[in-house]
Design an enzyme around this catalytic site. Structure first.
Site: not given
Ligand code: COA
Length: 257
Positions: A65, A110, A113, A133
């Protein structure tokens, strides 16, 4: 004009390329909105039989992200961000048409993911996977805590989630995180060869296989727990320090509050 997602439809195979190579294809909200819209198109367009998702350039699939959008988020905003991301990735996972992630480089946070929300993953030899993260004082928010244990088993998943360590493509193959590892030149070709086989089958049977296999894993409470945990991290000083340290290109100094 800058286009955060490139698309191409050829012989029923729809290729979506995340196109922010200067930012390692990081998922900002513009990319996420476009991904959401393009998946609606996948569901609706009968010319699309199957999908490949990949990243522009030869360094990154998606390096996470967009961390610059995390700065100063409240718990409420963190909750909304994770919920929106999870919903978009559910749209990929529940797509009645198969989606292959062609992982052409870093698949971090992300990005890992996103790859895990796809039905299959093929990696190029230079690909690297990880959920870093914790280095930011955060936890994954787009389904990583749920899909990683499903794919690699809980013990290894917990190790990757807690250390933030990256693994290379060969290790990802050994763990079952990816289906194949090929050279970067052969990556799209390999995805196409698998999708050509699938595209020759009955579409209703394909859709029902995906749906039934997805039902083998019903982690609804787990996903809610992830959203709550992700958003609670935004009440800490450590997440401010972690994200600021990344953007200032220095090591974070976590205080545990
Ligand atoms: N969000 C925002 N920007 C990102 C990003 C992310 N997740 N990942 C990379 N970028 C940006 C960098 O800030 C840099 O921008 P700049 O050129 O304006 O300074 C650019 O992409 C290139 O990245 P850089 O770090 O210089 O490349 P590298 O080859 O040295 O390292 C990575 C590559 C992937 C190892 C490193 O970028 C990284 O660790 N990214 C963050 C991974 C992460 O924590 N993801 C989880 C987020 S929840």
């Amino acid at each position: 004009m800058y286009n955060p997602l490139l698309t191409n439809l050829e012989n029923g195979i729809f290729t979506i390329t995340i196109n922010r190579p200067d930012k390692m294809n990081a998922l900002n909200q513009e990319v996420m909105n476009d991904l959401n819209n393009v998946m609606d198109e996948v569901y609706k367009n009968t010319d699309i039989k199957s999908v490949i998702i990949t990243g522009a350039g030869n360094k990154a699939f998606v390096a996470g992200a967009d961390i610059s959008e995390f700065a100063g988020l409240s718990q409420q905003q963190g909750m909304a961000l994770a919920k929106k991301g999870q919903d978009i990735f559910f749209k990929i996972e529940n797509s009645p048409k198969p989606v292959i992630a062609a992982v052409n480089g870093f698949a971090l946070g992300g990005g890992c993911e996103l790859a895990m929300a796809c039905h299959m993953r093929i990696a190029s030899e230079n690909a690297k996977f990880g959920q870093p993260e914790v280095n930011l004082g955060l936890i994954p928010g787009y389904g990583g805590t749920q899909r990683l244990p499903m794919l690699v088993g809980k013990g290894k998943a917990i190790e990757l989630l807690l250390t933030g360590n990256m693994i290379d493509a060969a290790t990802a193959l050994q763990l079952g995180l990816v289906n194949y590892v090929v050279s970067q030149e052969q990556l799209i070709e390999k995805a196409i060869s698998i999708l050509q086989i699938i595209n020759s089958k009955a579409p209703v049977a394909i859709a029902k296989c995906i749906n039934a296999a997805n039902h083998a894993y019903t982690g609804i409470k787990g996903y809610e727990t992830e959203i709550f945990g992700f958003s609670e991290c935004f009440t800490t000083e450590d997440v401010k320090e972690g994200t600021a340290a990344f953007l200032e290109k220095r090591k974070p100094n976590f205080k545990g509050k």
